[in-house]
Design an enzyme around this catalytic site. Sequence first.
Site, short mmCIF file in Angstrom:
data_model
loop_
_atom_site.label_atom_id
_atom_site.label_comp_id
_atom_site.label_asym_id
_atom_site.label_seq_id
_atom_site.Cartn_x
_atom_site.Cartn_y
_atom_site.Cartn_z
N TYR A 169 0.86 -1.12 -0.04
CA TYR A 169 0.16 -0.01 0.07
C TYR A 169 0.77 1.32 0.01
O TYR A 169 2.05 1.34 0.64
CB TYR A 169 -0.94 -0.16 1.31
CG TYR A 169 -1.75 1.28 1.42
CD1 TYR A 169 -2.76 1.29 0.54
CD2 TYR A 169 -1.70 2.37 2.03
CE1 TYR A 169 -3.64 2.37 0.55
CE2 TYR A 169 -1.99 3.49 2.21
CZ TYR A 169 -3.32 3.47 1.22
OH TYR A 169 -4.18 4.63 1.39
N TRP A 218 1.04 5.71 -1.53
CA TRP A 218 0.57 6.75 -2.73
C TRP A 218 1.86 6.82 -3.68
O TRP A 218 1.48 7.34 -4.86
CB TRP A 218 0.59 8.25 -2.16
CG TRP A 218 -0.78 8.14 -1.75
CD1 TRP A 218 -1.84 7.40 -1.13
CD2 TRP A 218 -1.62 9.59 -2.10
NE1 TRP A 218 -2.93 8.00 -1.06
CE2 TRP A 218 -3.05 9.15 -1.72
CE3 TRP A 218 -1.46 10.68 -2.96
CZ2 TRP A 218 -3.79 10.25 -1.77
CZ3 TRP A 218 -2.23 11.31 -3.18
CH2 TRP A 218 -3.63 11.38 -2.70
N1 LIG Z 1 -0.88 18.63 2.14
C1 LIG Z 1 -1.60 17.35 2.18
N2 LIG Z 1 -2.91 17.03 1.59
C2 LIG Z 1 -3.39 15.76 1.74
C3 LIG Z 1 -2.51 14.70 2.19
C4 LIG Z 1 -1.33 15.13 2.77
O1 LIG Z 1 -0.56 14.32 3.35
N3 LIG Z 1 -0.81 16.32 2.90
N4 LIG Z 1 -3.08 13.40 2.43
C5 LIG Z 1 -4.17 13.17 1.49
C6 LIG Z 1 -4.80 11.88 1.82
S1 LIG Z 1 -3.89 10.36 1.32
C7 LIG Z 1 -5.84 12.07 2.22
S2 LIG Z 1 -6.62 10.38 2.61
C8 LIG Z 1 -6.67 13.24 2.51
C9 LIG Z 1 -7.19 13.16 3.92
O2 LIG Z 1 -8.29 13.90 4.31
P1 LIG Z 1 -8.98 13.94 5.60
O3 LIG Z 1 -9.03 12.85 6.41
O4 LIG Z 1 -10.25 14.80 5.55
O5 LIG Z 1 -7.81 14.76 6.22
P2 LIG Z 1 -6.95 15.26 7.97
O6 LIG Z 1 -6.12 16.27 7.69
O7 LIG Z 1 -6.52 14.09 8.07
O8 LIG Z 1 -8.28 15.69 8.58
C10 LIG Z 1 -9.16 16.88 8.51
C11 LIG Z 1 -9.31 17.28 9.45
O9 LIG Z 1 -10.52 16.63 10.15
C12 LIG Z 1 -10.57 16.97 11.85
N5 LIG Z 1 -11.13 16.28 12.63
C13 LIG Z 1 -10.48 15.19 13.02
N6 LIG Z 1 -11.03 14.38 13.93
C14 LIG Z 1 -12.24 14.87 14.03
C15 LIG Z 1 -13.65 14.68 14.51
O10 LIG Z 1 -13.74 13.47 15.23
N7 LIG Z 1 -14.58 15.47 14.16
C16 LIG Z 1 -14.53 16.41 13.28
N8 LIG Z 1 -15.55 17.14 13.28
N9 LIG Z 1 -13.26 16.82 12.69
C17 LIG Z 1 -12.24 16.21 12.74
C18 LIG Z 1 -9.06 17.70 12.09
O11 LIG Z 1 -9.31 18.82 12.70
C19 LIG Z 1 -8.44 17.54 10.81
O12 LIG Z 1 -7.52 18.83 10.55
O13 LIG Z 1 -6.11 14.22 2.54
C20 LIG Z 1 -5.14 14.29 1.24
N10 LIG Z 1 -4.59 15.48 1.36
N1 LIG Z 2 -2.17 8.49 12.56
C1 LIG Z 2 -2.36 8.53 11.25
N2 LIG Z 2 -1.89 7.80 10.16
C2 LIG Z 2 -2.26 7.61 8.90
C3 LIG Z 2 -3.24 8.62 8.68
C4 LIG Z 2 -3.88 9.52 9.63
O1 LIG Z 2 -4.72 10.25 9.26
N3 LIG Z 2 -3.27 9.46 10.80
N4 LIG Z 2 -3.52 8.80 7.32
C5 LIG Z 2 -3.56 7.64 6.64
C6 LIG Z 2 -4.00 7.75 5.06
S1 LIG Z 2 -5.13 8.45 4.52
C7 LIG Z 2 -2.77 7.42 4.25
S2 LIG Z 2 -3.08 7.41 2.53
C8 LIG Z 2 -1.52 6.95 4.38
C9 LIG Z 2 -0.51 7.11 3.61
O2 LIG Z 2 0.83 6.31 3.65
P1 LIG Z 2 1.78 6.06 2.27
O3 LIG Z 2 1.34 5.98 0.95
O4 LIG Z 2 2.61 4.83 2.66
O5 LIG Z 2 2.72 7.25 2.78
P2 LIG Z 2 3.74 7.92 1.77
O6 LIG Z 2 4.73 8.85 2.52
O7 LIG Z 2 2.94 8.69 0.42
O8 LIG Z 2 4.49 6.51 1.04
C10 LIG Z 2 5.07 6.62 -0.37
C11 LIG Z 2 6.43 6.11 -0.30
O9 LIG Z 2 6.74 5.57 -1.56
C12 LIG Z 2 8.16 6.15 -2.00
N5 LIG Z 2 8.09 6.47 -3.39
C13 LIG Z 2 7.55 7.56 -4.13
N6 LIG Z 2 7.77 7.32 -5.39
C14 LIG Z 2 8.44 6.07 -5.54
C15 LIG Z 2 8.48 5.23 -6.85
O10 LIG Z 2 8.47 5.62 -7.82
N7 LIG Z 2 8.98 4.02 -6.40
C16 LIG Z 2 9.08 3.44 -5.15
N8 LIG Z 2 9.60 2.28 -5.20
N9 LIG Z 2 9.08 4.32 -4.08
C17 LIG Z 2 8.36 5.54 -4.23
C18 LIG Z 2 8.25 7.41 -1.07
O11 LIG Z 2 9.70 7.84 -0.92
C19 LIG Z 2 7.59 7.00 0.10
O12 LIG Z 2 8.49 6.45 0.96
O13 LIG Z 2 -0.84 7.25 5.92
C20 LIG Z 2 -2.06 6.80 6.68
N10 LIG Z 2 -1.67 7.04 8.08
MO LIG Z 3 -5.19 8.58 2.17
#
Ligand SMILES: Nc1nc2c(c(=O)[nH]1)N[C@H]1C(S)=C(S)[C@@H](COP(=O)(O)OP(=O)(O)OC[C@H]3O[C@@H](n4cnc5c(=O)[nH]c(N)nc54)[C@H](O)[C@@H]3O)O[C@H]1N2
Ligand SMILES: Nc1nc2c(c(=O)[nH]1)N[C@H]1C(S)=C(S)[C@@H](COP(=O)(O)OP(=O)(O)OC[C@H]3O[C@@H](n4cnc5c(=O)[nH]c(N)nc54)[C@H](O)[C@@H]3O)O[C@H]1N2
Ligand SMILES: [Mo]
Length: 763
Positions: free
Chosen positions: A106, A108
């Site tokens: 898993y 991104w």
């Molecule tokens: N810059 C940036 N953007 C991203 C990402 C990133 O790593 N960096 N990741 C991307 C990915 S993979 C995903 S899945 C999305 C995730 O998108 P989301 O899951 O929506 O993003 P988060 O920033 O984890 O959470 C958004 C807000 O929810 C609020 N929150 C937390 N718990 C609760 C609760 O119980 N109730 C309420 N009402 N609010 C709550 C928190 O204040 C938090 O800042 O974002 C994407 N966008």
């Molecule tokens: N506590 C907490 N944990 C969370 C979340 C949260 O809200 N709270 N959010 C969750 C969510 S929504 C998500 S989506 C996950 C994200 O979790 P991940 O998607 O696992 O996080 P990334 O940092 O995007 O990891 C991508 C990795 O791939 C590597 N990479 C990039 N390009 C390439 C390539 O071309 N080839 C190879 N081989 N490697 C590459 C990068 O260097 C990096 O190490 O985290 C989750 N974890």
């Molecule tokens: Mo995510």
Amino acid sequence: MTTHLTHWGAFEAISDGERLTAVRPWRGDPEPMPLIENVASAQHHPARITQPHVRRGWLEHGPGAPGRGSDPYVPVSWERATDLLAGELRRVYERHGAEAVYGGSYGWASAGRFHHAQSQVHRFLNCLGGYVRHVNSYSMGTSTVLLPHILGDLYEMITHATSKDVLAEHAELVVAFGGLSPKNVAVTPGGVSRHHGRGWIASARARGCRFVSISPLRDDIGDEARAEWIAPRPGSDAALMLAVAQVLDAEGLADKSFLDRYTVGFDRFARYLRGSDDGVVKDPRWAASITGVPAERITALAREMAAARTFVTVSWSLQRARYGEQPVWLGVVLAAMLGRIGLPGGGFGHGYGSAGNVGEPARRLSVPRFPQGENPVRTYIPVARIADMLLNPGGEYEYDGRRLVYPDIRLIYWCGGNPFHHHQDLARLREAFARPETIVVHDPFWTATTRCADIVLPATMTIERDDFGAGDNDRLFFPMPALTRPAGQARDDYAILSEVAEKLGVGKEFTEGRTTMEWLRHLYGEWRTTQAASGDAGVTIPGFEEFWAADGFELPVSDPGQVVFADFRADPDRHPLATPSGRIEIFSETIESFGYPDCPGHPIWLEPEEWLGSAAAQRFPLQLIANQPRTKLHSQLDVGAHSQSAKVHGREPVRIHPSEAAARGLREGDVVRIVNDRGSCLAGLMLSEALAPGIAQLSTGAWYDPDPADPSFCRHGNPNVLTADRPSSSLSQGCTGQLCLVQIEPYTGEVPELSVSGPPPTV
Ligand SMILES: Nc1nc2c(c(=O)[nH]1)N[C@H]1C(S)=C(S)[C@@H](COP(=O)(O)OP(=O)(O)OC[C@H]3O[C@@H](n4cnc5c(=O)[nH]c(N)nc54)[C@H](O)[C@@H]3O)O[C@H]1N2
Ligand SMILES: Nc1nc2c(c(=O)[nH]1)N[C@H]1C(S)=C(S)[C@@H](COP(=O)(O)OP(=O)(O)OC[C@H]3O[C@@H](n4cnc5c(=O)[nH]c(N)nc54)[C@H](O)[C@@H]3O)O[C@H]1N2
Ligand SMILES: [Mo]
């Protein structure tokens, strides 16, 4: 200047062949993002992996040798590394079969359609006989299982979500649970050309639309919304929503004709609201004691929602929590009671503050993809059950009405993801990662996951290879010619896997005899022919040479004014939902039939183990919000300039309200220790009135930097040493990383050096 695409935006760059010497946002981007600065500054960072490495213990004592995470690494040649890898894959497939290989991998990875790391590794493992896969995502693992039961098609809710421009024009009130976070919508899976996260909010506001952000952080919505901020206790949104529903029901404000025609099961749900069976009316007074939001405000909010064309949106964060089904289901129920689903400007949305693609109109054309082949192995896990799987081979568990069994994994193959970023309870994950005989990781960087691997292979970054890319629902399809040569001896995942496939006798199957450029031409050509043959492209698609030489090809959209469920509303008999009843399921007989107390047949309030109302809050009185980081995507390029600019004494910043700091004798800029029963980490303290008291916010993304003597102590500030490895529920087994309880203390020790800012020890 050459254009290039990342998940967080397109940029134009000048290169000297070795590195990028100038980077600026793509000129078409109205809301450019500083995250693009991370790319050039990370490329030649000391944490870049410059050659293949093998863990010493594994090399000397063979598969299964202890020492993962502490052994030094032995640099080896590509020839040696691929020989060792081919030999080990042969051994595991012959002796244990494909069911012993976890290739879920898993993550991104990076933008780019061909070099998409997961597609590459999946195709490769399929050539070898398959692998144990994962289903769902960390992003929406709970909704992905719930929504098909109650709304039918999940894809509909993302790809065909009501367009933001339609909301800008028609919505009168937007109630955003979890806010509409500007940092999150800067990111779109696969890439984003023209950011459109804030403009629509400003237009809606200018027209008089009101925004209410329901979230623990005031800055979960941009200033342009001039939003009212309501901060319920995190994890208690379901109670708040139930009370809004109760007011609508009790005051006759629910749209009865909508409920009759378009939904099933309101009566069962209404018995719960009214307290018919348990004697507890779920009214605003009841909810006030749970949420901390005054009863009068809840009552007024319900009336305001009934009086205006209201759009209810729930961010994905609310379902990345214990019992995360409930607030999502209740968001749908509220929108149904308001009766405006399927109308422009009203209804329900999921993730308008979570990712940039939600609310962008669907494209008429798909984009090419690298075929992954067929996986004959049927065994899978819900993605966030990785540690459970490794720790309990043969163990049984529930998932979406099925009883599943964990496989016995001998080899893990990871490309394009970082489990020591994304998983919860990292000390437990460390234990789990000690179990398999061999762990193989490709990554450009020495992340915590590569530092736990046996065979470490350096991958290129996107700027070092030829590709093309377009994000979900994004309108530009970009050529992505290589901007620089690879750093050190880094190779493309495709090149690495091709060589190993060759050594295993499946080279031809994997490559079909094509080089990268031949694949790009082939995939593009096939796509162009199919689209032209369908006669529906609505645009002339240029030939490959013309596309490759140009600066992005504009992909037409089907309907810029798309409104989700408009067809269903127009005629629910001709356009039923893909649910058992064809209607919105406020009560689901299917879910009820599973008999899960942690997710019954209609939405209810369930008290999580770790929230401010639980007994555990006596010892750990702060609710930690472990949300997505503002300065990067997940853990990607954490060593880059923009991410580093936000660190405090090299640690990830943690924010709390000034009153919480004063109560602990802490000051802005202090290095603090955040602690609970699972682990602890250091972080740099920032004070802000944008947080309610009782809240601490430490975003994910800091590279896990465990103390050598104690893997539950991260010296850098990764919140996942604190979060719990508990599933959302038996129904969906989703990730619950968003919330946990902690205490924050002064840190009086010497602030330790970080080890993740350079390579691990080598011999
Ligand atoms: N810059 C940036 N953007 C991203 C990402 C990133 O790593 N960096 N990741 C991307 C990915 S993979 C995903 S899945 C999305 C995730 O998108 P989301 O899951 O929506 O993003 P988060 O920033 O984890 O959470 C958004 C807000 O929810 C609020 N929150 C937390 N718990 C609760 C609760 O119980 N109730 C309420 N009402 N609010 C709550 C928190 O204040 C938090 O800042 O974002 C994407 N966008
Ligand atoms: N506590 C907490 N944990 C969370 C979340 C949260 O809200 N709270 N959010 C969750 C969510 S929504 C998500 S989506 C996950 C994200 O979790 P991940 O998607 O696992 O996080 P990334 O940092 O995007 O990891 C991508 C990795 O791939 C590597 N990479 C990039 N390009 C390439 C390539 O071309 N080839 C190879 N081989 N490697 C590459 C990068 O260097 C990096 O190490 O985290 C989750 N974890
Ligand atoms: Mo995510």
